[in-house]
Design a protein around this motif. Structure first.
Motif, PDB file in Angstrom:
ATOM      1  N   THR A  41      12.692 -16.211   6.937  1.00 52.46           N
ATOM      2  CA  THR A  41      11.771 -15.864   8.019  1.00 52.46           C
ATOM      3  C   THR A  41      11.611 -14.355   8.170  1.00 52.46           C
ATOM      4  N   THR A  42      12.702 -13.629   8.029  1.00 53.42           N
ATOM      5  CA  THR A  42      12.640 -12.177   8.226  1.00 53.42           C
ATOM      6  C   THR A  42      11.839 -11.493   7.126  1.00 53.42           C
ATOM      7  N   LEU A  43      12.051 -11.895   5.880  1.00 60.01           N
ATOM      8  CA  LEU A  43      11.360 -11.221   4.784  1.00 60.01           C
ATOM      9  C   LEU A  43       9.885 -11.594   4.703  1.00 60.01           C
ATOM     10  N   VAL A  44       9.558 -12.846   4.986  1.00 66.96           N
ATOM     11  CA  VAL A  44       8.136 -13.205   5.019  1.00 66.96           C
ATOM     12  C   VAL A  44       7.428 -12.428   6.126  1.00 66.96           C
ATOM     13  N   ALA A  45       8.052 -12.348   7.288  1.00 71.31           N
ATOM     14  CA  ALA A  45       7.442 -11.592   8.389  1.00 71.31           C
ATOM     15  C   ALA A  45       7.325 -10.104   8.056  1.00 71.31           C
ATOM     16  N   ALA A  46       8.275  -9.574   7.304  1.00 76.12           N
ATOM     17  CA  ALA A  46       8.240  -8.153   6.945  1.00 76.12           C
ATOM     18  C   ALA A  46       7.002  -7.793   6.126  1.00 76.12           C
ATOM     19  N   VAL A  47       6.526  -8.749   5.318  1.00 72.90           N
ATOM     20  CA  VAL A  47       5.295  -8.513   4.547  1.00 72.90           C
ATOM     21  C   VAL A  47       4.155  -8.137   5.487  1.00 72.90           C
ATOM     22  N   TYR A  48       4.024  -8.878   6.569  1.00 69.76           N
ATOM     23  CA  TYR A  48       2.879  -8.708   7.462  1.00 69.76           C
ATOM     24  C   TYR A  48       3.092  -7.578   8.459  1.00 69.76           C
ATOM     25  N   THR A  49       4.340  -7.262   8.758  1.00 75.95           N
ATOM     26  CA  THR A  49       4.606  -6.031   9.494  1.00 75.95           C
ATOM     27  C   THR A  49       4.146  -4.838   8.666  1.00 75.95           C
ATOM     28  N   GLY A  50       4.354  -4.916   7.345  1.00 74.04           N
ATOM     29  CA  GLY A  50       3.846  -3.867   6.465  1.00 74.04           C
ATOM     30  C   GLY A  50       2.330  -3.754   6.531  1.00 74.04           C
TER      31      GLY A  50
ATOM     32  N   MET B 273       9.927 -13.172  -2.057  1.00 77.57           N
ATOM     33  CA  MET B 273      10.442 -14.408  -2.661  1.00 77.57           C
ATOM     34  C   MET B 273      11.546 -14.108  -3.679  1.00 77.57           C
ATOM     35  N   GLN B 274      11.370 -13.031  -4.429  1.00 76.08           N
ATOM     36  CA  GLN B 274      12.396 -12.613  -5.381  1.00 76.08           C
ATOM     37  C   GLN B 274      13.707 -12.298  -4.666  1.00 76.08           C
ATOM     38  N   PHE B 275      13.631 -11.535  -3.594  1.00 76.17           N
ATOM     39  CA  PHE B 275      14.828 -11.173  -2.836  1.00 76.17           C
ATOM     40  C   PHE B 275      15.498 -12.406  -2.240  1.00 76.17           C
ATOM     41  N   ILE B 276      14.690 -13.280  -1.654  1.00 74.92           N
ATOM     42  CA  ILE B 276      15.234 -14.481  -1.007  1.00 74.92           C
ATOM     43  C   ILE B 276      15.987 -15.342  -2.012  1.00 74.92           C
ATOM     44  N   ARG B 277      15.371 -15.578  -3.169  1.00 74.29           N
ATOM     45  CA  ARG B 277      15.988 -16.460  -4.154  1.00 74.29           C
ATOM     46  C   ARG B 277      17.226 -15.820  -4.790  1.00 74.29           C
ATOM     47  N   GLN B 278      17.145 -14.552  -5.142  1.00 72.97           N
ATOM     48  CA  GLN B 278      18.302 -13.904  -5.766  1.00 72.97           C
ATOM     49  C   GLN B 278      19.491 -13.882  -4.809  1.00 72.97           C
ATOM     50  N   ALA B 279      19.249 -13.604  -3.544  1.00 74.44           N
ATOM     51  CA  ALA B 279      20.342 -13.603  -2.567  1.00 74.44           C
ATOM     52  C   ALA B 279      20.912 -15.002  -2.382  1.00 74.44           C
ATOM     53  N   ALA B 280      20.033 -16.002  -2.350  1.00 72.37           N
ATOM     54  CA  ALA B 280      20.498 -17.384  -2.168  1.00 72.37           C
ATOM     55  C   ALA B 280      21.334 -17.844  -3.353  1.00 72.37           C
ATOM     56  N   ILE B 281      20.887 -17.517  -4.552  1.00 68.95           N
ATOM     57  CA  ILE B 281      21.625 -17.914  -5.757  1.00 68.95           C
ATOM     58  C   ILE B 281      23.001 -17.249  -5.781  1.00 68.95           C
ATOM     59  N   ALA B 282      23.043 -15.989  -5.397  1.00 76.40           N
ATOM     60  CA  ALA B 282      24.305 -15.247  -5.447  1.00 76.40           C
ATOM     61  C   ALA B 282      25.365 -15.852  -4.531  1.00 76.40           C
ATOM     62  N   ARG B 283      24.951 -16.439  -3.416  1.00 71.32           N
ATOM     63  CA  ARG B 283      25.944 -16.971  -2.469  1.00 71.32           C
ATOM     64  C   ARG B 283      26.133 -18.480  -2.578  1.00 71.32           C
ATOM     65  N   SER B 284      25.446 -19.130  -3.535  1.00 75.79           N
ATOM     66  CA  SER B 284      25.482 -20.582  -3.625  1.00 75.79           C
ATOM     67  C   SER B 284      26.533 -21.065  -4.612  1.00 75.79           C
TER      68      SER B 284
ATOM     69  N   SER C 226      15.064  -7.117 -17.269  1.00 80.35           N
ATOM     70  CA  SER C 226      13.645  -7.272 -17.625  1.00 80.35           C
ATOM     71  C   SER C 226      12.737  -7.508 -16.432  1.00 80.35           C
ATOM     72  N   GLY C 227      13.283  -7.461 -15.240  1.00 80.00           N
ATOM     73  CA  GLY C 227      12.447  -7.669 -14.058  1.00 80.00           C
ATOM     74  C   GLY C 227      11.978  -9.104 -13.906  1.00 80.00           C
ATOM     75  N   ALA C 228      12.736 -10.051 -14.409  1.00 81.24           N
ATOM     76  CA  ALA C 228      12.335 -11.457 -14.368  1.00 81.24           C
ATOM     77  C   ALA C 228      12.194 -11.929 -12.926  1.00 81.24           C
ATOM     78  N   LEU C 229      11.059 -12.552 -12.630  1.00 82.49           N
ATOM     79  CA  LEU C 229      10.775 -13.063 -11.294  1.00 82.49           C
ATOM     80  C   LEU C 229      11.164 -14.530 -11.181  1.00 82.49           C
ATOM     81  N   ILE C 230      11.577 -14.907  -9.975  1.00 82.23           N
ATOM     82  CA  ILE C 230      11.915 -16.297  -9.703  1.00 82.23           C
ATOM     83  C   ILE C 230      11.343 -16.667  -8.345  1.00 82.23           C
ATOM     84  N   ASN C 231      10.941 -17.909  -8.196  1.00 78.77           N
ATOM     85  CA  ASN C 231      10.530 -18.430  -6.896  1.00 78.77           C
ATOM     86  C   ASN C 231      10.800 -19.927  -6.884  1.00 78.77           C
ATOM     87  N   VAL C 232      10.891 -20.467  -5.673  1.00 74.95           N
ATOM     88  CA  VAL C 232      11.088 -21.903  -5.516  1.00 74.95           C
ATOM     89  C   VAL C 232       9.739 -22.543  -5.224  1.00 74.95           C
ATOM     90  N   LEU C 233       9.457 -23.667  -5.874  1.00 72.74           N
ATOM     91  CA  LEU C 233       8.185 -24.368  -5.726  1.00 72.74           C
ATOM     92  C   LEU C 233       8.461 -25.681  -4.997  1.00 72.74           C
TER      93      LEU C 233
END
Length: 409
Positions: free
Chosen positions: A260-269, A103-114, A132-139
């Motif tokens: 879709t790719t990153l959520v699926a990657a969690v479960y491939t792990g 979720m951190q990767f998805i949001r940071q990438a989305a913000i960077a290109r928006s 500081s390692g601040a986490l972000i997610n969309v609710l």
């Protein structure tokens, strides 16, 4: 090696194995030393249902939490391929931690290109992750609405006050809630013609309450609790991308590919963790009636080959989608949805095959395979679910087919 022991993580050898695993990519070598500690903590966090603050901090110290933050802000500037590799590796150690990371990767990438985000906010969010390692997610999910992908207006409301927005509502399944610094809250305005958008809320704002409701079968450490907002004041420029309701759900192919790719990657792990464990078990288990390890049986070797096939397919699908997306040619949203379903199903089937090989040992809570089986079940419930993805793809195919039939000969 005893089958019940926690298997140490080691840097993979160069080249691909039969399951499609690749070496740690450039910039991910610093991740390898912390994976074993994250894996050791995973069982405890699963048992307690506690949020993995320690594992998140380890990721911050490696710099991985800012992997998809632009390099201009001090981040890694990583694309989807590198992000997917990192998520899968962390998912093998602790999938709950990996889901927060995804979720951190998805949001940071989305913000960077928006372009919808004010420059100052984009820079602040990115730099917070770096320093500081601040986490972000969309609710987005709500008790009444469910997922907004199914349509409908969110009940969470943003009311315009003098000099600020006031946010009121309740969100469900807010992954990472205990550790978030920033919450992107999907809400509608209370205007005569409602607009929909995300409102950036600092998690420590007055009126924000995390209600500990998450008590699921698997992914127990993900902290996916409810969050209640009671007249939470946020600055006017924290209302991001406000558009009329009819325009909000327009497809975004790049965003779909990342999500879709990153959520699926969690479960491939998770599936790789199950594979790792069952291979050790099959080598170590020597039934008295056989007098040799289970790994010597052809039927067992064939079953392991089925696991290898599923994970090899996941590796190649992920590689292709990530390469296309990083090259600026992401799949359509419908295609990304289908890939997510395939990746998730393959991960579940791989773990189930490992469970069938372990027999009664797979049900022993003292052994990690039981936890891997519980965790991988969540792969199917992330949106898009199989029925929704197949329905959308089927309608699209039939629409295109009908259109082609109507073309003049």
């Amino acid at each position: 090696m005893n089958a019940g022991s926690t298997l140490a993580f080691q840097a993979p050898a160069l080249g691909h194995d039969a399951a499609g695993r690749t070496p740690v990519g450039p910039g991910l070598d610093r991740l390898t030393p912390v994976l074993n500690a994250i894996a050791q903590a995973a069982a405890r966090h699963d048992r307690d249902g506690s949020f993995p603050f320690d594992s998140i901090e380890r990721l911050h110290l490696t710099g991985i939490l800012s992997l998809t933050v632009p390099t201009a802000l001090g981040g890694g500037g990583g694309g989807l391929a590198l992000a997917a590799e990192a998520v899968a590796k962390v998912g093998e150690a602790c999938p709950a931690t990996a889901l927060v990371l995804a979720m951190q990767f998805i949001r940071q990438a989305a913000i960077a290109r928006s372009a919808a985000w004010p420059l100052e906010l984009r820079q602040r969010i990115g730099r917070d992750a770096v320093t500081s390692g601040a986490l972000i997610n969309v609710l987005r999910v709500e008790p009444e609405l469910g997922s907004p992908t199914h349509g409908g207006l969110p009940a969470t409301t943003a009311r315009l006050r003098v000099g600020h927005w006031s946010i009121t509502g309740r969100k469900r399944y807010a992954t990472g809630a205990p550790g978030l610094r920033w919450m992107e809250v999907l809400a509608r305005t209370d205007e005569d013609v409602p607009r929909i958008g995300n409102f950036l809320v600092p998690a420590d704002s007055s009126g924000v309450e995390v209600v500990e409701t998450w008590n699921h079968l698997g992914m127990r450490a993900s902290g996916s609790h409810d969050v209640v907002f009671a007249d939470v004041a946020v600055p006017l420029d924290h209302g991001i991308g406000l558009v009329p309701a009819a325009e909000w759900s327009r497809p975004d192919a790049t965003q779909s590919a990342w999500s879709t790719t990153l959520v699926a990657a969690v479960y491939t792990g998770v599936a790789h963790a199950a594979r790792r464990w069952i291979l050790g078990f099959l080598h170590d288990r020597v039934p008295g009636s056989l007098g040799a390890p289970l790994a010597t049986l052809p039927r067992v070797q064939e079953a392991v080959g089925e696991i290898e096939a599923l994970l090899a397919a996941n590796a190649r699908i992920t590689e292709a989608v990530a390469f296309a997306t990083d090259s600026g040619h992401p799949p359509t949203t419908a295609e990304s949805s289908l890939h997510k379903v395939t990746l998730a199903e393959n991960a579940v089937r791989a773990v189930e095959r490992a469970v069938s090989l372990a027999g009664n040992h797979a049900h022993d809570r003292a052994l990690p395979l039981e936890r891997h089986w519980r965790d991988v079940q969540a792969a199917r419930v992330h949106v898009p679910t199989a029925d929704a993805a197949h329905l959308a793809a089927g309608r699209l195919a039939l629409s295109h087919s009908q259109a082609s039939r109507n073309l003049p000969a």
